[in-house]
Motif scaffolding. Structure first.
Motif, PDB file in Angstrom:
ATOM      1  N   ILE A  58      75.794 -54.311  21.888  1.00 19.67           N
ATOM      2  CA  ILE A  58      74.732 -55.136  21.213  1.00 19.67           C
ATOM      3  C   ILE A  58      74.395 -56.477  22.113  1.00 19.67           C
ATOM      4  O   ILE A  58      73.309 -56.950  22.242  1.00 19.67           O
ATOM      5  N   ILE A  61      68.596 -41.901  10.737  1.00 17.29           N
ATOM      6  CA  ILE A  61      69.693 -41.883  10.101  1.00 17.29           C
ATOM      7  C   ILE A  61      69.876 -40.884   9.042  1.00 17.29           C
ATOM      8  O   ILE A  61      70.887 -40.259   8.826  1.00 17.29           O
ATOM      9  N   THR A  62      69.033 -40.856   8.262  1.00 12.46           N
ATOM     10  CA  THR A  62      68.731 -39.973   6.916  1.00 12.46           C
ATOM     11  C   THR A  62      69.169 -38.375   7.377  1.00 12.46           C
ATOM     12  O   THR A  62      70.000 -37.593   6.829  1.00 12.46           O
ATOM     13  N   GLY A  87      64.438 -45.707  13.103  1.00 12.99           N
ATOM     14  CA  GLY A  87      65.766 -45.823  12.546  1.00 12.99           C
ATOM     15  C   GLY A  87      66.221 -45.073  11.534  1.00 12.99           C
ATOM     16  O   GLY A  87      67.092 -44.590  11.238  1.00 12.99           O
ATOM     17  N   GLY A  88      65.270 -45.461  10.399  1.00 14.51           N
ATOM     18  CA  GLY A  88      65.658 -45.026   9.072  1.00 14.51           C
ATOM     19  C   GLY A  88      65.661 -43.422   8.873  1.00 14.51           C
ATOM     20  O   GLY A  88      66.605 -42.830   8.289  1.00 14.51           O
ATOM     21  N   THR A  89      64.731 -42.906   9.264  1.00 15.20           N
ATOM     22  CA  THR A  89      64.502 -41.393   9.006  1.00 15.20           C
ATOM     23  C   THR A  89      65.626 -40.821  10.135  1.00 15.20           C
ATOM     24  O   THR A  89      66.209 -39.876   9.717  1.00 15.20           O
ATOM     25  N   ILE A 123      70.275 -47.294  17.346  1.00 10.60           N
ATOM     26  CA  ILE A 123      70.833 -47.585  15.976  1.00 10.60           C
ATOM     27  C   ILE A 123      71.523 -46.244  15.209  1.00 10.60           C
ATOM     28  O   ILE A 123      72.546 -46.640  14.978  1.00 10.60           O
ATOM     29  N   THR A 181      75.011 -46.792  16.947  1.00 11.60           N
ATOM     30  CA  THR A 181      75.751 -47.705  16.278  1.00 11.60           C
ATOM     31  C   THR A 181      76.470 -47.502  14.879  1.00 11.60           C
ATOM     32  O   THR A 181      77.601 -47.707  14.767  1.00 11.60           O
ATOM     33  N   VAL A 182      75.740 -46.630  14.061  1.00 11.66           N
ATOM     34  CA  VAL A 182      76.037 -46.424  12.933  1.00 11.66           C
ATOM     35  C   VAL A 182      77.219 -45.386  12.837  1.00 11.66           C
ATOM     36  O   VAL A 182      78.376 -45.337  12.240  1.00 11.66           O
ATOM     37  N   PHE A 190      72.674 -38.140   8.919  1.00  9.05           N
ATOM     38  CA  PHE A 190      73.824 -38.086   7.736  1.00  9.05           C
ATOM     39  C   PHE A 190      73.860 -36.719   6.932  1.00  9.05           C
ATOM     40  O   PHE A 190      74.716 -35.998   6.579  1.00  9.05           O
ATOM     41  N   ALA A 191      72.427 -36.274   6.779  1.00 15.29           N
ATOM     42  CA  ALA A 191      72.352 -34.723   6.106  1.00 15.29           C
ATOM     43  C   ALA A 191      72.899 -33.827   7.009  1.00 15.29           C
ATOM     44  O   ALA A 191      73.550 -32.865   6.513  1.00 15.29           O
ATOM     45  N   THR A 230      59.931 -41.303  14.041  1.00 10.98           N
ATOM     46  CA  THR A 230      59.566 -41.932  13.211  1.00 10.98           C
ATOM     47  C   THR A 230      60.323 -43.170  12.552  1.00 10.98           C
ATOM     48  O   THR A 230      60.536 -43.751  11.338  1.00 10.98           O
ATOM     49  N   GLU A 238      64.243 -35.517  17.122  1.00  9.56           N
ATOM     50  CA  GLU A 238      62.828 -35.596  16.999  1.00  9.56           C
ATOM     51  C   GLU A 238      62.544 -36.478  15.791  1.00  9.56           C
ATOM     52  O   GLU A 238      61.447 -37.209  15.902  1.00  9.56           O
TER      53      GLU A 238
END
Lengths: 684, 684
Positions: B189, B374-375, B370-372, B643, B646-647, B378-379, B368, B364
């Motif tokens: 970071i 992560i999702t 960091g949010g997508t 991101i 990091t998660v 996680f999925a 769009t 890929e």
């Protein structure tokens, strides 16, 4: 007979109140031409989605009805109950959404006058949904009783009603949830992130789809969810009670007779309707309303309803059970469920509101970027499972202490008895949200937007409480259905050892299923939002003058794309839920299926809470930053918070709430197929 | 007696091979002065951390030993076994890490010559760890046997050994895991994100702490984890076998006699050591080595070891059990465990390597934001639970079919028998990673860094496989311990109904615990990395000329801060794990505790896989983008991928692997306190 008549009358009373509230809403001013124009677009989109969805559901219902009819040991009466349950659930959803899409413009117009008037219109439209759910639910069950109660297989017919309701619920929740979050994410990513235009900006082609989503996801989906919990908890208690009266499976009489087994859950639920009606009329604020007063008004309504329900339940137990069987002890089981439900709802608020430390910590972690914010929020979601789990465990042990496994089932009814008002406080939020969007798009003065924002923010608080409540209720209801299943399939307590390898195998598979279900629904939102993003980008690229505000985007194209994609994506998770218990039961036998359900219920419960609260706290952490903390809007911390919100949205509004339905649906399927599985060893 | 002697000899043989490998590593060239300087700093930091950690552990071990000694029904012999287990585990970790911190510079120097030479040095240092774990593990158990086997309470003494090993493991894994990820995140970071300097840049004050972390987390932590699985699986099988021979709890003889119950698991494990030694010597590549050849060499080693283990196991079962009891059927139980372990490992690779679709999809989705990303990741993690769960379920059912619950226990030994070589392929990765960092900091030519990168990348592949293997093994081992516990506490199969409300309450609480544990460990990494971030920022601010490269940062200050914070943060999750089963057992009784363990094992298993694979796939999605995909390094997609990394880092390297230990530790605590809980109804 008389008690069922009383219950039916309470159901009708609920529908009368719904009609009264609906009439009130409809006679309000629908606002300026611009407002009506937007509202009409939302109405058109929502009804189109619902029409398509119901067509698919109708096909599904017909297929399942035929299967139920031809399978030996089930038969056509089960099919009839199934279709009836599906129709009732669909009807409740349809009426609720019909009012909601007419209430949004009227709320926007009312907010031009005062905050109080805005609250009144939006809350009353929510009350229509709440009253329809409980009214239609209990009326449907009463009709089933009058028509079928002399049938020797009555016990196996009523679960069909719950199965019908649950099937509609899973598709409504998943389909609506995918639609709403895909549209929301799609609108945000292209609008806010790529083009830098504000939320709800009319130049964004996905903005109407976003509003439509609030209705089909948060109103119709939530309504179907709670309708399902409501009727399923009553059915589970009835089945358990009837088996206890019929046979000696449990070795002791739980309730005095079969009639009481039937009557008590219905009368307790009916008492809840009356309590909810009184509570709803207590929600009113004086002339000069501000936020604290609004929240207090809502609280006064729900707490009064809870206290009244407790009193009504005591009377019901006293007169119906008297000193026979478990007697007045049953009341304590109802009470523990009721109290646990209220506290679970409040605990959710603690973990998701920016009035408390957990969400403030998440907002603070946004300073070191999106990664740390995601981790902190996810940890908060995991941590928030403690109060609901402890409370459900206490409810299970206390209720069992007072009235054996029948106590666990009726504790579920206790938790759900105030559903009428709970759903009302919940369904009002999306109406306020929609109204805010309409105000934004209609160039109304900023103070009107401030009022709708206040209503929306209050709606978020009640939605958080409502979500916690829905999850707690789902856990207890699913457990009660599981217990009914084991009794219906003829499993004695000593027959089903935790150490049986099939039971352990079932538990492992059961724990896995919610994980897969979440993966599928998260991916579904991702895929659907991808198609919206491409469409909004295309419109910005191809429609000249759109960015400058001289041309209008093609809203309905986005809605159509979102509808098609969401309905396509809802099938796989829905079918997985329906087919899994059947496969486990047939392959590994009824004992493994019981283990499977226990695993799925426990894990689904934990994941539902984690997803709902992680998502809620990211959302509110973002809102806290938007009030100016850590640099406010546009800062790096805010960008990180937007990432958190993008991750949290499908978790809290698609996957999480759908898990509620999933665990109940799988349990009721087990109960429905119990006559097929009884004595069946499993193919493997 | 003779079989235990054979096992002890195999253990000694393992240690001899470890000594041989260690001698080989130590006689290699330790490299230039600059290389040695960096390596010394790492060595100093790692040993300081280990010293502090062991001091805390020693205090903890003394307290627990006294408690075990004074509690009625347990006594001082259990204490002795406990202390012995703790010392053995600590010793294995200490030896492994002592070699690893001397092998990193030698690997860096060897990589200057050739890739092949680099692989040889790093892999042989990993082999020291692997051989120490299995050698010390089996030797310790043999000593216990010779000293105590005439004691009438022998059955209750040996679990103490496992408890000691598990206690060290949980703190080593959690403490090391927090250290390594906090240092990694902190370095990234401030370095990569805020200052824009490359990874492993010598100007970054946290860079040495990052290298230290690889050793204390991925070598000592992983070693303690696998040591625990190894001895626990043997102990679980022994206990089950002895109870089966002693008493009629199960109603039938599982194995011919008590001696066989003791001997068989030891001999099967001993066969695995020999197979691993042969496998390790098969890991060699020709003169001109490239990546494919390296991977094939490692695979040849592990697969050969697995096949040899199967053959040795067959012989052990044939000669020890013959046609008595379950006879040769036991072999099939061992085999199904062995095969399931290998496939679970491979499935992990599918979900985390960028050679396959899941990780490519995640990369890929970075387009769009960091949010997508992560999702999607996680999925993917949630979805990746399917193969391990199905395989463990198959293993449970098949093993039980052939040899009842004893079969489930010995299937766990089958899965773990090739541990020697598995741990070797695993522990080599961090050495290569360290070597790469040293090369980066020593201004060596780029082709040397390319070689260490190749080794590192290969290490990531084997680490993914190893993680899957460790999780699968943990699941089966914990299950076997749970079964032993129920037998030791005297629960008959029919006594423990799945529908008992205490069992259901236990399952709900059990499913919750891994969630809380993950929340605590994730937060611990967050808090620790926050203190590192502040320190690195301070040094950049206060040390003049640091950014320009004219001054050196104070590496040891960062290491000290990280050590203090990590050790403080490891206590809460460690103690939670140890205290929870005791509280559940005392408050709700032994039946609830069994339910609690089943819930915790199933949920911990799912979460461990999800966390490990989500984290692994984010990591590799980032690496794939860094190869140039979707804009490559520095693009928006890359920022999104950072991101995700990091998660994922604390998920895959702290929380996820710690869950393995957690479920085993809670199960063995239940087994240890079984004599206290027997016949105890619970305080509530």
């Amino acid at each position: 007979m008389v008690p069922i008549l009383i219950a039916a009358i309470c159901g009708v009373l609920g529908l009368v109140v719904a009609a009264f509230m609906a009439a009130y809403v409809l006679k309000q001013d629908p606002g300026s031409e611009r407002i009506r124009e937007i509202s009409d677009a939302i109405k058109e989109g929502a009804l189109a989605f619902l029409g398509h969805e119901y067509k698919i559901l109708a096909a599904f219902v017909v297929v399942v009805a035929v299967v139920l009819g031809v399978v030996p040991n089930l038969g056509w009466l089960v099919s009839v109950a199934f279709v009836f349950g599906a129709v009732c659930s669909g009807l409740a959803g349809y009426i609720g959404i019909s009012i909601a899409i007419r209430a949004n413009c009227r709320t926007a117009a009312a907010a031009q006058k005062s905050l109080n008037q805005g609250l009144r219109v939006s809350f009353r439209s929510g009350a229509v949904m709440g009253m329809c759910v409980v009214g239609i639910g209990i009326l449907g069950l009463s009709i089933l009783f009058f028509v079928f109660h002399n049938d020797p297989n009555f016990l196996f017919i009523i679960p069909g009603y719950g199965f019908g309701a649950s099937s509609v619920a899973i598709f409504a929740r998943v389909g609506g949830g995918i639609f709403t979050k895909a549209a929301d994410t799609g609108a945000d990513i292209v609008g806010k992130v790529e083009k830098g235009i504000p939320e709800d900006d009319p130049r964004n082609a996905a903005v109407i789809a976003d509003f439509v989503g609030d209705n089909v996801g948060d109103i119709a989906g939530m309504g179907a969810d709670l309708f399902e919990s409501y009727v399923d908890s009553i059915i589970a208690t009835m089945t358990l009670g009837m088996i206890a009266a019929f046979s000696a499976v449990l070795g002791k009489a739980l309730v005095p007779d079969m009639a009481t087994a039937w009557f008590l859950p219905m009368v307790v639920a009916a008492g809840g309707i009356i309590a909810s009606i009184i509570g709803i009329f207590l929600v009113r604020v004086g002339g000069k309303a501000e936020m604290g007063a609004l929240l207090n008004a809502l609280r006064r309504g729900t707490f009064s309803a809870a206290i009244l329900t407790a009193i009504f339940s005591f009377l019901a137990v006293y007169f119906l059970c008297g000193t026979q069987g478990y007697g007045i002890n049953i009341f304590w089981a109802i009470l523990v469920g009721l109290v646990a439900g209220v506290i679970i709802g409040e605990s959710t608020n603690f973990f998701t509101s920016y009035a408390y430390k957990p969400t403030l910590n998440i907002a603070e972690s946004a300073q070191t970027g999106g990664g740390t914010l995601i981790t902190t929020g996810f940890a908060n979601g995991l941590m928030s499972t403690i109060p609901p789990v402890i409370l459900v465990v206490i409810a299970i042990i206390v209720a069992h202490h007072f009235a054996d496994i029948y106590g666990i089932a009726i504790a579920g009814i206790g938790m759900l008895s105030t559903l009428g008002i709970q759903d009302a406080t919940d369904a009002y939020g999306p109406v306020a949200d929609n109204a805010g969007g309409i105000v934004e798009m209609s160039d109304l003065p900023p103070e009107v937007r401030q009022r709708t924002d206040a209503l929306d923010s209050l709606g978020n608080t009640t939605a958080a409480t409502g979500k916690g409540f829905a999850i707690g209720a789902a856990g207890l209801t699913a457990l009660a259905l599981l217990l009914s299943y084991t009794q219906a399939v003829g499993i004695k307590l000593a027959d089903i050892s935790l150490l049986d390898p099939r039971v352990i195998a079932g538990i492992f598979l059961g724990v896995m299923l919610p994980a897969i279900f979440c993966a599928m629904t998260l991916n579904a939102v991702g895929k659907t939002s991808f198609s919206i993003i491409n469409e909004v980008r295309r419109q910005f690229r191809e429609i000249k003058g759109l960015m400058e505000g001289t041309a209008r985007p093609d809203y309905s194209k986005s809605v159509t794309i979102c509808t098609t994609a969401a309905l396509k994506q809802m099938l796989a998770p829905g079918l997985l839920t329906i087919i899994s218990p059947v496969i486990v039961g047939l392959l590994l036998g009824p004992l493994a299926l019981a283990g499977f359900l226990v695993g799925a219920i426990a894990c689904g419960f934990i994941l539902a809470i984690t997803f709902a609260n992680a998502g809620g706290s990211w959302d509110n952490a973002k809102k806290w930053i938007e009030t100016g903390a850590f640099g406010g809007k546009g800062s790096d911390a805010h960008k990180a918070a937007v990432i958190g919100d993008t991750v949290g949205d499908p978790m809290k509004d698609t996957s999480g709430p759908s898990l509620n339905i999933m665990i109940k649906l799988m349990s009721i399927i087990a109960l429905v197929i119990a006559p097929v599985l009884a004595g069946f060893p499993g193919l493997l």
